[in-house]
Design a protein around this motif. Structure first.
Motif, PDB file in Angstrom:
ATOM      1  N   PRO A  10       2.665   4.506  -6.196  1.00  0.00           N
ATOM      2  CA  PRO A  10       3.379   4.192  -4.947  1.00  0.00           C
ATOM      3  C   PRO A  10       2.973   5.037  -3.739  1.00  0.00           C
ATOM      4  O   PRO A  10       3.222   4.648  -2.600  1.00  0.00           O
ATOM      5  N   LEU A  29       0.445  -2.378  -9.953  1.00  0.00           N
ATOM      6  CA  LEU A  29       0.399  -2.076  -8.531  1.00  0.00           C
ATOM      7  C   LEU A  29      -1.039  -1.836  -8.088  1.00  0.00           C
ATOM      8  O   LEU A  29      -1.761  -1.031  -8.680  1.00  0.00           O
ATOM      9  N   ILE A  99       5.641  -1.921  -0.444  1.00  0.00           N
ATOM     10  CA  ILE A  99       5.349  -2.363  -1.807  1.00  0.00           C
ATOM     11  C   ILE A  99       6.256  -3.541  -2.137  1.00  0.00           C
ATOM     12  O   ILE A  99       7.449  -3.527  -1.842  1.00  0.00           O
ATOM     13  N   LYS A 101       6.739  -6.929  -5.267  1.00  0.00           N
ATOM     14  CA  LYS A 101       6.317  -7.575  -6.507  1.00  0.00           C
ATOM     15  C   LYS A 101       6.847  -8.997  -6.488  1.00  0.00           C
ATOM     16  O   LYS A 101       8.021  -9.221  -6.217  1.00  0.00           O
ATOM     17  N   HIS A 111       1.731  -7.539  -7.371  1.00  0.00           N
ATOM     18  CA  HIS A 111       2.448  -6.263  -7.233  1.00  0.00           C
ATOM     19  C   HIS A 111       1.546  -5.400  -6.379  1.00  0.00           C
ATOM     20  O   HIS A 111       0.550  -4.857  -6.858  1.00  0.00           O
ATOM     21  N   GLU A 112       1.903  -5.314  -5.103  1.00  0.00           N
ATOM     22  CA  GLU A 112       0.949  -4.780  -4.148  1.00  0.00           C
ATOM     23  C   GLU A 112       1.534  -3.720  -3.231  1.00  0.00           C
ATOM     24  O   GLU A 112       2.686  -3.820  -2.805  1.00  0.00           O
ATOM     25  N   LEU A 113       0.696  -2.735  -2.940  1.00  0.00           N
ATOM     26  CA  LEU A 113       0.905  -1.831  -1.816  1.00  0.00           C
ATOM     27  C   LEU A 113       0.164  -2.501  -0.673  1.00  0.00           C
ATOM     28  O   LEU A 113      -1.071  -2.477  -0.605  1.00  0.00           O
TER      29      LEU A 113
END
Length: 169
Positions: A10, A29, A99, A101, A111-113
């Motif tokens: 994160p 992520l 962030i 999801k 599921h991304e930053l």
């Protein structure tokens, strides 16, 4: 050619690389970017994803969303994908990151930053038909109405990112 995404924690610390589809299956992520483009009337550019995409085909989404490559900045990745998908160059500015999801169906997860960029562009696109079926500009009011009436026509992540975008402006 296999595509890889950059897995992160994160705090955006790199954890490694993973083949893109596998990362989407595992819901891990990873780094991403989203681009919102507007014309001089304040209308937002939407792209309709190509029907051959392995997830979320033929759904409307923001101008560009993708993943930076290993060693590539978020901005450089966003500019690269503008060229690869829409055939354009334009100045971008980063507005925020967050962030999320999202279940995108078929056992796949985003599921991304996500780093969100904004720019301006009027017309003259050279669409990569392997990526994009069509593009159109839409007013914020009409977009909200379309999403409310037919949410299935829009990508899951776009609906999430759009709501986050509204909180920042």
């Amino acid at each position: 050619m296999e595509e890889f995404v950059v897995l992160v924690n994160p705090e955006d610390k790199v954890l490694g690389l993973m083949e893109k589809q596998q990362a989407h299956i595992n819901g891990l992520l990873h780094r991403a970017f989203s681009v919102f483009l507007f014309n001089s009337k304040g209308e937002m550019l939407l792209q309709k994803r190509a029907s051959g995409k392995y997830h979320s085909p033929s759904q409307w989404t923001n101008a560009v969303c993708s993943h930076p490559r290993e060693g590539e900045t978020y901005l450089a990745g966003a500019q690269r994908r503008l060229q690869e998908e829409l055939g354009i160059e334009t100045e971008l500015s980063e507005k925020f990151n967050f962030i999320y999801k999202a279940d995108v169906g078929g056992g796949l997860w985003e599921h991304e930053l996500d780093h969100v960029f904004v720019g301006n562009h009027e017309s003259d696109f050279n669409l990569n038909k392997d990526e994009v079926e069509e593009v159109r500009f839409i007013s914020p009011e009409d977009l909200d109405k379309e999403i409310a009436e037919s949410p299935e026509n829009f990508t899951e992540w776009f609906k999430i990112i759009l709501e986050e975008y509204k909180h920042h402006f």
